[in-house]
Design an enzyme around this catalytic site. Structure first.
Site, PDB file in Angstrom:
ATOM      1  N   ARG A 165      42.485  32.605  48.372  1.00 38.99           N
ATOM      2  CA  ARG A 165      41.660  33.477  48.772  1.00 38.99           C
ATOM      3  C   ARG A 165      40.262  32.735  48.580  1.00 38.99           C
ATOM      4  O   ARG A 165      39.101  33.369  49.521  1.00 38.99           O
ATOM      5  CB  ARG A 165      41.326  34.479  47.725  1.00 38.99           C
ATOM      6  CG  ARG A 165      42.644  35.364  47.629  1.00 38.99           C
ATOM      7  CD  ARG A 165      42.547  36.535  46.484  1.00 38.99           C
ATOM      8  NE  ARG A 165      42.605  36.012  45.293  1.00 38.99           N
ATOM      9  CZ  ARG A 165      42.405  36.793  44.403  1.00 38.99           C
ATOM     10  NH1 ARG A 165      42.273  38.055  44.212  1.00 38.99           N
ATOM     11  NH2 ARG A 165      42.526  36.021  42.840  1.00 38.99           N
ATOM     12  N   ASP A 176      40.001  39.943  38.012  1.00 34.62           N
ATOM     13  CA  ASP A 176      41.107  39.956  38.669  1.00 34.62           C
ATOM     14  C   ASP A 176      42.049  41.362  38.860  1.00 34.62           C
ATOM     15  O   ASP A 176      42.310  41.633  37.517  1.00 34.62           O
ATOM     16  CB  ASP A 176      41.711  38.787  38.444  1.00 34.62           C
ATOM     17  CG  ASP A 176      43.312  38.826  39.623  1.00 34.62           C
ATOM     18  OD1 ASP A 176      43.011  38.602  40.609  1.00 34.62           O
ATOM     19  OD2 ASP A 176      44.251  39.087  38.811  1.00 34.62           O
ATOM     20  N   HIS A 223      45.888  46.659  46.178  1.00 40.17           N
ATOM     21  CA  HIS A 223      46.376  46.346  45.034  1.00 40.17           C
ATOM     22  C   HIS A 223      46.551  47.563  44.307  1.00 40.17           C
ATOM     23  O   HIS A 223      47.759  47.810  43.768  1.00 40.17           O
ATOM     24  CB  HIS A 223      45.475  45.456  44.011  1.00 40.17           C
ATOM     25  CG  HIS A 223      46.302  44.974  42.843  1.00 40.17           C
ATOM     26  ND1 HIS A 223      47.223  44.203  42.592  1.00 40.17           N
ATOM     27  CD2 HIS A 223      45.921  45.621  41.530  1.00 40.17           C
ATOM     28  CE1 HIS A 223      47.716  44.125  41.516  1.00 40.17           C
ATOM     29  NE2 HIS A 223      47.169  45.240  40.593  1.00 40.17           N
ATOM     30  N   GLY A 224      45.927  48.466  44.362  1.00 37.86           N
ATOM     31  CA  GLY A 224      45.893  49.981  43.566  1.00 37.86           C
ATOM     32  C   GLY A 224      46.929  50.516  44.245  1.00 37.86           C
ATOM     33  O   GLY A 224      48.088  50.996  43.675  1.00 37.86           O
ATOM     34  N   ILE A 225      47.057  50.787  45.368  1.00 36.48           N
ATOM     35  CA  ILE A 225      48.104  51.669  45.991  1.00 36.48           C
ATOM     36  C   ILE A 225      49.238  50.957  45.966  1.00 36.48           C
ATOM     37  O   ILE A 225      50.520  51.363  45.942  1.00 36.48           O
ATOM     38  CB  ILE A 225      47.602  51.884  47.543  1.00 36.48           C
ATOM     39  CG1 ILE A 225      48.707  52.780  48.181  1.00 36.48           C
ATOM     40  CG2 ILE A 225      47.700  50.564  48.448  1.00 36.48           C
ATOM     41  CD1 ILE A 225      48.298  54.188  47.788  1.00 36.48           C
ATOM     42  N   GLY A 226      49.398  49.691  45.908  1.00 39.16           N
ATOM     43  CA  GLY A 226      50.601  48.914  45.859  1.00 39.16           C
ATOM     44  C   GLY A 226      51.168  49.248  44.569  1.00 39.16           C
ATOM     45  O   GLY A 226      52.618  49.450  44.203  1.00 39.16           O
ATOM     46  N   HIS A 229      41.468  65.012  81.380  1.00 38.40           N
ATOM     47  CA  HIS A 229      40.151  64.442  81.625  1.00 38.40           C
ATOM     48  C   HIS A 229      39.110  65.077  80.778  1.00 38.40           C
ATOM     49  O   HIS A 229      37.894  65.539  81.287  1.00 38.40           O
ATOM     50  CB  HIS A 229      39.811  64.636  83.230  1.00 38.40           C
ATOM     51  CG  HIS A 229      41.086  64.406  84.051  1.00 38.40           C
ATOM     52  ND1 HIS A 229      41.993  65.331  84.492  1.00 38.40           N
ATOM     53  CD2 HIS A 229      41.444  63.367  84.633  1.00 38.40           C
ATOM     54  CE1 HIS A 229      42.854  64.621  85.425  1.00 38.40           C
ATOM     55  NE2 HIS A 229      42.409  63.623  85.211  1.00 38.40           N
ATOM     56  N   GLY A 251      54.559  32.348  41.767  1.00 37.59           N
ATOM     57  CA  GLY A 251      53.214  32.190  42.410  1.00 37.59           C
ATOM     58  C   GLY A 251      52.612  30.927  42.370  1.00 37.59           C
ATOM     59  O   GLY A 251      51.568  30.682  43.191  1.00 37.59           O
ATOM     60  N   GLY A 295      45.033  42.032  39.396  1.00 34.72           N
ATOM     61  CA  GLY A 295      46.303  41.961  38.976  1.00 34.72           C
ATOM     62  C   GLY A 295      46.352  41.756  37.555  1.00 34.72           C
ATOM     63  O   GLY A 295      47.344  42.276  36.801  1.00 34.72           O
TER      64      GLY A 295
END
Lengths: 573, 573
Positions: free
Chosen positions: B539, B552, B397-400, B217, B482, B554
């Site tokens: 998109r 883009d 995208h960057g982290i992937g 609490h 794709g 990619g």
């Protein structure tokens, strides 16, 4: 926001490792995800689910007997790879074929389809049922484009239960597809989640606004409205879902499972408040509600939002929905041999109002008017009392007194309407104040009112002597209940001088009004004087001297009550 | 914060009503709370729990066979009144006596004790075991003053299981007390909850700081520190609890149940990350872990915080802890007859590396160096790629790409270390990139690398012709995977001109280095040119023209990779 992680890059992997360690009763880790750690007596069709991480208990929390056989676990909000899905499906396969089921998102479709091709190339019968329950994500004419949200649970559960019952792959696929065809969901969101290590939330919704139809990864919604009341939200969700009854179902004789799902930041008590309205609205629409679920089934980290799913049952689906399951997060049917118990009438309905004399009923009317005035006064003063209480306490004194007095006024009225005398009216009010006010102050006021009632009785006229005696009893009740002494900075510091002064003046022969006037002034002065005291007893350890300079809220509210009663006495006079 | 309510004054009452409606399989409403809606074949000792609302599933979520018989439900964070406790206990009583059990807070002690007196006055045997698990709330020398937090679940479960097994009141009381004596908890908090309708949170913790020992609490903690890593938190909790092993227990041969509890705002994935370290630390201390629990068991609305509870088992307690229960929020043991399945070695461990020629192993070394360089480059570029992706996409995208390339580099190295040729190195890297990178880009890069490997083989030297052919295969893989065309603003817009230019120059007789130099420049120009395109395809619906002016991500990352490989080719030359 997400606060607990090590290297954010490793978050999903470490979460999966922790889940496997914590859930070894149900799952074991394999490359790409988890599969069941136990096997039943006969091989079954493998139900393999999966998707990105961040939606627990979807997906890995739904693996176990009676539900899924394996879950492919992708990175945060990212599809598992085809390689991962293939690895999990291979490990889950018991030789009777594999059903892949997952939410309908482009990345997942790509990877699961690739995995399906690889399984088929290896001679394993593999099928797919995607989940498309979110009515906001595409119009009915493009129903196959809709995404999957909390309806995942329904489709997975039905498929898993069919498999558990020994169905072959054709049958498991048929039933999973039927479950998806008969499941519809709609969600709302108030704020987005912040992923581990990220600086910004995934999305934001303006303060006080609500996004309608927003997806579980922040995909755009269809509308934005002001945050409604709980009832307003229930109405929005139920009416939208009833506007799209699935083909083959109808309102007439419908049996429906409602699933009210929290996305993470909307908590159980809120969900239950909303559910009360959902239940009522569905019943009003003529629907029979079966085995509802309220909780967190498909989350988006700590995103603040909720969704409602309706599963329109038929006999087959109902049997499968209710079948046992045993997974980390969804279990059913553990103890058999129970019989339902009937409902009893409420305690108040059972209560008998005793005989009362006319003079006592007259006194009861004064008491009832006093409670109404006290409730109105405390409604106005609640914020200020809360403010004072927050300095040294937990800040709930104002709201507690307001709630308690309001309930007491209502209960007093109900008792008086049934012809009760002063004592009974005070007893009903006492219980109501104690129930609704809660906490220590609720309990103390309950005891005080009972003590006063004992002095007033149901059988006699009330005079200055009985009132003064009753107030002395109230004082004794407070002191024996809370064990506080004068100088401890509690209500005792106001009630002791009040009760003593009132008794002294009445004994000296004063009229009640004059005695009360004097005593109420004394109580007010005494309450103000508590500002110069330092709180001792329980509160001292935690709050030290912070309360110095602020009066005790219990003493203040007591003094306010004495002044409100004074106004009633003056009016009667 | 709490967003969903109607009149805030009615919140607790409406939540209780919703809970009863949603949970009719387990509970039915009575005045003051809920009791079980079913009865077993024989009468049992009634275990009656309770406390303020806002801690779901504590208390009402723990009512049902094998656990509690009834829960008295107070207002928000306020004790139920004596009247409410009495009402619930009376309704729960099956004629074999009543055990009251609840967290040790002053208000609760007052009200439950009063209710106990009323029960006893009516000739009903009634006992009390308060829960005192929170080690931060008082020193060991004043252990009876400690408050109850998530240890509630342990004491209630043990008492309920003992009752279910037919124990009499003496025995149920003894076991509940033993469970409490052997249970210890410690909690931390990062931020407080805001009650329905309130303007301010109940308490605040400075940004980036963590309160240690803070109560459910908002009661003051014992320390405040910087927010640690998940591992740091696990270390703090485990070491503090191992510092206070209960009397009668010892590390030697200890069997312990860990309960990692989220207070509301810390979500499941975070808890599992912390649990992975808790599990390791307990095992390192020599403890045998039994049936752990990770989830939300005693919350404080959406307060961000967590607690760890350790139950030090003996044979009796272990049997009772593992016994079946069936309540809205805590169920055990629904499907019998399962056997555990053994653990298989990982997919990679099972993988056989085929024969490779020396020239192919030489090419594999170049490939491996390239992956290392690509991973370093993408580490540096991850933030910028994420920024570009956030404009039109979901920003991952960057982290992937970073995760995928890092995993690919590691896998390529492992394959090369085992003597693999170019194709095998690329296959291992492809699976790793796809697994770790996730999403569509992970899948596409996986497919591209497999396609390239098919051209390079494990059995031959790599020359300009095989590389150019491999890159054309990569292009085909991307386009068939794709389904994107040139002009759709995807990676296709960079890989098509790159692959075509490379093939054209190689066919014209250029050295690989010269051809690659020209093609990489072409890819870079083409990637930049995507800035003038508007995103179409999937998109477009969601993001409209927001991407105009931004290339883009990619296409950009593909061009960056071609330039990094160029540097490697130059170095080799």
């Amino acid at each position: 926001m997400t606060r607990l992680f090590n290297d954010p890059d490793d978050f999903a992997e470490e979460a999966a490792a922790g889940l496997a360690l914590a859930s070894a009763r149900w799952v074991r880790p394999v490359s790409g995800g988890v599969v069941r750690s136990t096997r039943g007596p006969e091989p079954t069709v493998a139900v393999v689910i999966g998707g990105g991480s961040g939606h627990y208990p979807t997906f890995a929390g739904l693996v176990g007997p009676g539900l899924a056989h394996g879950a492919a676990m992708g990175n945060l909000f990212a599809s598992p790879s085809a390689h991962q899905v293939h690895s999990v499906a291979t490990a889950a396969n018991e030789g009777r074929g594999v059903l892949l089921s997952y939410g309908n998102y482009a990345g997942d479709v790509l990877h699961f389809t690739q995995a399906q091709e690889r399984m088929r190339a290896a001679g394993i019968d593999c099928r797919t049922v995607t989940v498309t329950d979110d009515i906001s994500s595409a119009p009915r004419s493009e129903i196959e484009k809709r995404r999957g949200i909390a309806g995942d649970l329904v489709v997975f559960k039905i498929a898993g239960a069919a498999s558990e019952a020994g169905a072959d792959l054709d049958e498991v696929e048929r039933l999973a597809r039927r479950a998806n065809d008969r499941t519809r969901s709609l969600g709302v969101a108030f704020s987005g989640c912040t992923l581990p290590g990220a600086d910004e939330p995934l999305f934001t919704v303006p303060e006080g606004r609500m996004a309608v139809g927003l997806g579980i990864h922040g995909e755009p919604g269809i509308d934005e409205v002001d945050v409604p009341s709980a009832e307003g939200l229930a109405d929005l969700l139920v009416s939208s879902l009833l506007d799209e009854i699935p083909d083959g179902a109808s309102l007439d004789g419908a049996r429906v499972v409602p699933i009210l799902n929290g996305l993470g930041g909307v908590k159980y008590e809120e969900l239950y408040v909303v559910y009360a309205s959902v239940h009522r609205l569905l019943e009003q629409a003529g629907v029979t509600i079966v085995s509802p679920e309220v909780g967190e089934f498909c989350t988006s980290f700590d995103m603040a939002g909720a969704s409602l799913t309706l599963l329109w049952l038929d006999d087959e689906l109902e049997r499968l929905w209710l079948a046992p399951s045993d997974t980390p997060a969804f279990r059913r049917g553990s103890i058999e041999g129970r019989v339902e118990v009937g409902v009893t009438e409420s305690a108040e309905e059972q209560r008998v109002v005793g005989e009362a004399t006319a003079p006592s009923r007259e006194a009861a009317a004064t008491v009832t008017r006093s409670f109404r005035a006290i409730a109105e006064m405390l409604d106005a003063e609640a914020d200020e009392l809360g403010r004072i209480d927050r300095i040294a306490g937990d800040g709930d004194h104002g709201i507690g007194m307001h709630r308690g007095s309001r309930a007491a006024a209502d209960a007093a009225q109900r008792a008086a309407d049934r012809g009760a005398g002063a004592r009974t009216v005070l007893q009903w009010a006492a219980d109501a104040w104690s129930d609704a006010g809660g906490g220590t102050s609720g309990a103390i006021w309950g005891e005080m009112l009972v003590a006063l009632g004992d002095s007033l009785g149901d059988d006699r006229a009330v005079d200055a002597g009985t009132v003064a005696d009753g107030v002395l009893r109230m004082k004794d009740a407070v002191m024996s209940f809370g064990k506080a002494q004068r100088g401890d900075k509690t209500m005792v510091d106001a009630i002791v001088p009040f009760a003593d002064r009132l008794a002294q003046r009445v004994q000296a022969g004063d009229r009640l009004l004059d005695a009360w006037t004097d005593a109420a002034e004394e109580a007010t002065r005494a309450a103000e004087a508590t500002a110069s005291m330092t709180a001792r007893l329980g509160r001292a350890r935690s709050h030290g001297d912070r309360s110095l300079g602020t009066p005790d809220p219990g003493a203040v509210s007591f003094a306010l009550v004495t002044r409100t009663v004074l106004d009633i006495l003056k009016g009667d006079h």
